[in-house]
Design an enzyme around this catalytic site. Sequence first.
Site, mmCIF file in Angstrom:
data_model
loop_
_atom_site.group_PDB
_atom_site.id
_atom_site.type_symbol
_atom_site.label_atom_id
_atom_site.label_comp_id
_atom_site.label_asym_id
_atom_site.label_seq_id
_atom_site.Cartn_x
_atom_site.Cartn_y
_atom_site.Cartn_z
ATOM 1 N N GLU A 109 0.831 -1.200 0.000
ATOM 2 C CA GLU A 109 0.000 0.000 0.000
ATOM 3 C C GLU A 109 0.865 1.249 0.000
ATOM 4 O O GLU A 109 1.975 1.251 0.531
ATOM 5 C CB GLU A 109 -0.920 -0.019 1.218
ATOM 6 C CG GLU A 109 -1.897 -1.172 1.123
ATOM 7 C CD GLU A 109 -2.907 -1.218 2.253
ATOM 8 O OE1 GLU A 109 -3.887 -1.962 2.106
ATOM 9 O OE2 GLU A 109 -2.720 -0.528 3.258
ATOM 10 N N CYS A 122 3.360 8.442 1.481
ATOM 11 C CA CYS A 122 3.898 7.418 2.373
ATOM 12 C C CYS A 122 4.124 6.142 1.564
ATOM 13 O O CYS A 122 3.193 5.606 0.972
ATOM 14 C CB CYS A 122 2.890 7.191 3.498
ATOM 15 S SG CYS A 122 3.360 5.885 4.633
ATOM 16 N N CYS A 129 6.715 -7.523 7.014
ATOM 17 C CA CYS A 129 7.821 -7.075 7.863
ATOM 18 C C CYS A 129 8.223 -8.169 8.827
ATOM 19 O O CYS A 129 7.406 -8.694 9.585
ATOM 20 C CB CYS A 129 7.464 -5.803 8.619
ATOM 21 S SG CYS A 129 8.900 -5.128 9.485
ATOM 22 N N CYS A 133 6.599 -6.322 15.154
ATOM 23 C CA CYS A 133 6.127 -5.576 16.323
ATOM 24 C C CYS A 133 4.698 -6.004 16.655
ATOM 25 O O CYS A 133 3.872 -6.196 15.749
ATOM 26 C CB CYS A 133 6.188 -4.074 16.050
ATOM 27 S SG CYS A 133 7.857 -3.532 15.651
ATOM 28 N N CYS A 136 1.537 -3.912 15.236
ATOM 29 C CA CYS A 136 1.573 -3.459 13.837
ATOM 30 C C CYS A 136 0.966 -4.500 12.904
ATOM 31 O O CYS A 136 1.330 -5.679 12.952
ATOM 32 C CB CYS A 136 3.020 -3.176 13.447
ATOM 33 S SG CYS A 136 3.235 -2.790 11.712
ATOM 34 N N SER A 229 11.323 4.716 15.595
ATOM 35 C CA SER A 229 10.169 4.279 16.382
ATOM 36 C C SER A 229 10.683 3.757 17.716
ATOM 37 O O SER A 229 11.220 2.655 17.781
ATOM 38 C CB SER A 229 9.410 3.185 15.626
ATOM 39 O OG SER A 229 9.011 3.679 14.366
ATOM 40 N N CYS A 350 -1.241 5.547 7.290
ATOM 41 C CA CYS A 350 0.181 5.349 7.119
ATOM 42 C C CYS A 350 0.713 4.788 8.418
ATOM 43 O O CYS A 350 0.370 5.242 9.476
ATOM 44 C CB CYS A 350 0.849 6.683 6.809
ATOM 45 S SG CYS A 350 2.545 6.517 6.316
HETATM 46 N N1 SAH Z 1 9.259 -0.164 10.005
HETATM 47 C C1 SAH Z 1 9.392 1.229 10.180
HETATM 48 C C2 SAH Z 1 8.496 2.044 9.254
HETATM 49 C C3 SAH Z 1 7.093 1.548 9.065
HETATM 50 S S1 SAH Z 1 6.044 1.625 10.503
HETATM 51 C C4 SAH Z 1 9.189 1.618 11.629
HETATM 52 O O1 SAH Z 1 8.761 0.775 12.415
HETATM 53 O O2 SAH Z 1 9.496 2.753 11.972
HETATM 54 C C5 SAH Z 1 5.734 3.384 10.601
HETATM 55 C C6 SAH Z 1 5.234 3.854 11.953
HETATM 56 O O3 SAH Z 1 3.928 3.326 12.210
HETATM 57 C C7 SAH Z 1 6.109 3.396 13.117
HETATM 58 O O4 SAH Z 1 6.409 4.504 13.944
HETATM 59 C C8 SAH Z 1 5.240 2.404 13.850
HETATM 60 O O5 SAH Z 1 5.582 2.387 15.225
HETATM 61 C C9 SAH Z 1 3.846 2.949 13.574
HETATM 62 N N2 SAH Z 1 2.762 1.981 13.750
HETATM 63 C C10 SAH Z 1 2.774 0.678 13.446
HETATM 64 N N3 SAH Z 1 1.591 0.102 13.763
HETATM 65 C C11 SAH Z 1 0.814 1.085 14.274
HETATM 66 C C12 SAH Z 1 -0.520 1.129 14.795
HETATM 67 N N4 SAH Z 1 -1.277 0.045 14.849
HETATM 68 N N5 SAH Z 1 -0.995 2.309 15.237
HETATM 69 C C13 SAH Z 1 -0.225 3.409 15.195
HETATM 70 N N6 SAH Z 1 1.027 3.441 14.698
HETATM 71 C C14 SAH Z 1 1.547 2.283 14.266
HETATM 72 FE FE1 SF4 Z 2 7.845 -3.660 10.864
HETATM 73 FE FE2 SF4 Z 2 7.523 -2.934 13.412
HETATM 74 FE FE3 SF4 Z 2 7.691 -1.049 11.505
HETATM 75 FE FE4 SF4 Z 2 5.543 -2.643 11.693
HETATM 76 S S1 SF4 Z 2 6.235 -1.126 13.170
HETATM 77 S S2 SF4 Z 2 6.613 -2.103 9.825
HETATM 78 S S3 SF4 Z 2 6.480 -4.588 12.323
HETATM 79 S S4 SF4 Z 2 9.280 -2.508 12.111
#
Ligand code: SAH
Ligand code: SF4
Length: 372
Positions: A109, A122, A129, A133, A136, A229, A350
Site C-alpha cells: 500500500e 507514504c 515485515c 512488532c 503493527c 520508532s 500510514c
Molecule cells: N518499520 C518502520 C516504518 C514503518 S512503521 C518503523 O517501524 O518505523 C511506521 C510507523 O507506524 C512506526 O512509527 C510504527 O511504530 C507505527 N505503527 C505501526 N503500527 C501502528 C498502529 N497500529 N498504530 C499506530 N502506529 C503504528
Molecule cells: Fe515492521 Fe515494526 Fe515497523 Fe511494523 S512497526 S513495519 S512490524 S518494524
Amino acid sequence: MAAAREGPHGSVNVPATHRRLDLLDAPAGALEALLAELDPRPYRLQQVRHWLLRRLATGPEEMSDLPKPLRAALAERTVVSQPTVVEEQRAADGTVKVALAYADGAVVEAVAMPGEGRTTLCLSSQTGCAVGCTFCVTGALGAGRNLSGGEIFAQYRTLVRREGLLGSPLNVVFMGMGEPLLNPAGVGAALEFLAETVSPKRITVSTSGILPGLAWLAQLPRRPNLAVSLNATTQAQRAALMPTAARWPMEALLEALRRFPLERGRRITVEYVLIGGINDTLADAARLPRLLAGIPVKVNLIPFNADATYLPHLEAPSEAQVDAFAGVLAAARLNVTVRWSRGREISGACGQLRGRRAPAPAAPGIVRLHGA
Ligand code: SAH
Ligand code: SF4
C-alpha cells in the site's frame, strides 16, 4: 538464442531478443550500453533519465522528444515495470490509499495525504515485515520480500500521476509497509531516483532501530531525515513490543542517535505509538525526556490505531491520556506533536498498512474501486 530465466512462475525460456530491460531496475551500465548501441549521442541518456525520473514516464512511448525510431527501438527492448492498482480508498479528509500489485502478486500500500500547501506520500519498502512488532498490522502479516528501487519508485510515480501532483511540493516518508533499513539496496536506489525531484530535507526514513542500517543511512551523501520508532521507555517494555529491540538494545540505539550526523536545523523524529494501558502511563512520559536528553529530537506521539482483526489484544489510548502524556513532554521542553491518524476510516493511512485487502464493506465517505 534462448536463455533460461527464473520468473515468478518458475523457469521459462525467453529468447534473448525478447528480454526487455527494466529501465528503473537495470543492472549498472545496461541502459548506457543499450543507448550506445541504438543512438550514441551523449545527451540521449540524460533525456531518458529526465523522462523516467522527472516526468515520471511509464514507458519509452511517452518520451516525446526522442526521435521516433529511437522511441520505437526502446519500446521494443525496454520496459518500465508498473504495478497494478487493485484497490483505491479515499477518505473524507482527502487522504488516498492505493493497494498496488506487482508482477509476482505481492501487494503493498501507498498513501497520499494532502496537507497545507504540501502533500505527503507514504511509501512501502517491503511486502511485509520480519520485525514483527506486536502492535503493527504489517508485522502481523509476517516477513515479505524486499522491494527494488524501481518498485518503490513506482509507488511514488503512481500516486503523483493519479493525484496530478507532478511539480507540486511533496514530502516523502518511508513509513508504509516494511522496515526500510532492512532493505538498504532497494531504499538506496529509490532515494537516488527521488533525489531528482524531492529534496532530502523533504524525505524521511522511519526505522524500528536497525543499527547496521542506521550506520548505512548516516554515510549517505544526500541523507534523508531520520525517524526512529522508540515506542517504549524501558528496554524490557521495548523488547516486549518490538522483537528487534532484543537484538539492538535501546541504550545502543540511543547512543547511535547521539552520534547520528545531522545537518544544521534538522532533528531526529522520535515516534512513540501510545498503546492504551501499556506504554502511555505518566511514568513513561516522565522517563522519556531523560532518555532523550542531549539528542536533537522532535517527538511524534501516534495514538495506537486499533485493529480488531489483526491486533485484538491492544487498545487505543483515551484522548485525555494522550493529552496528559504530551503535556508532560511539553513541560520538559520537548518538541512534541500528536499524529492523529489521517484517513482513519480507511484503516490507518500510514504506519498501519495492510497487505491483504480488508473484506469489510466500505464505510461511508469512502470510494472503493476494484481493478482500476
Ligand atoms: N518499520 C518502520 C516504518 C514503518 S512503521 C518503523 O517501524 O518505523 C511506521 C510507523 O507506524 C512506526 O512509527 C510504527 O511504530 C507505527 N505503527 C505501526 N503500527 C501502528 C498502529 N497500529 N498504530 C499506530 N502506529 C503504528
Ligand atoms: Fe515492521 Fe515494526 Fe515497523 Fe511494523 S512497526 S513495519 S512490524 S518494524
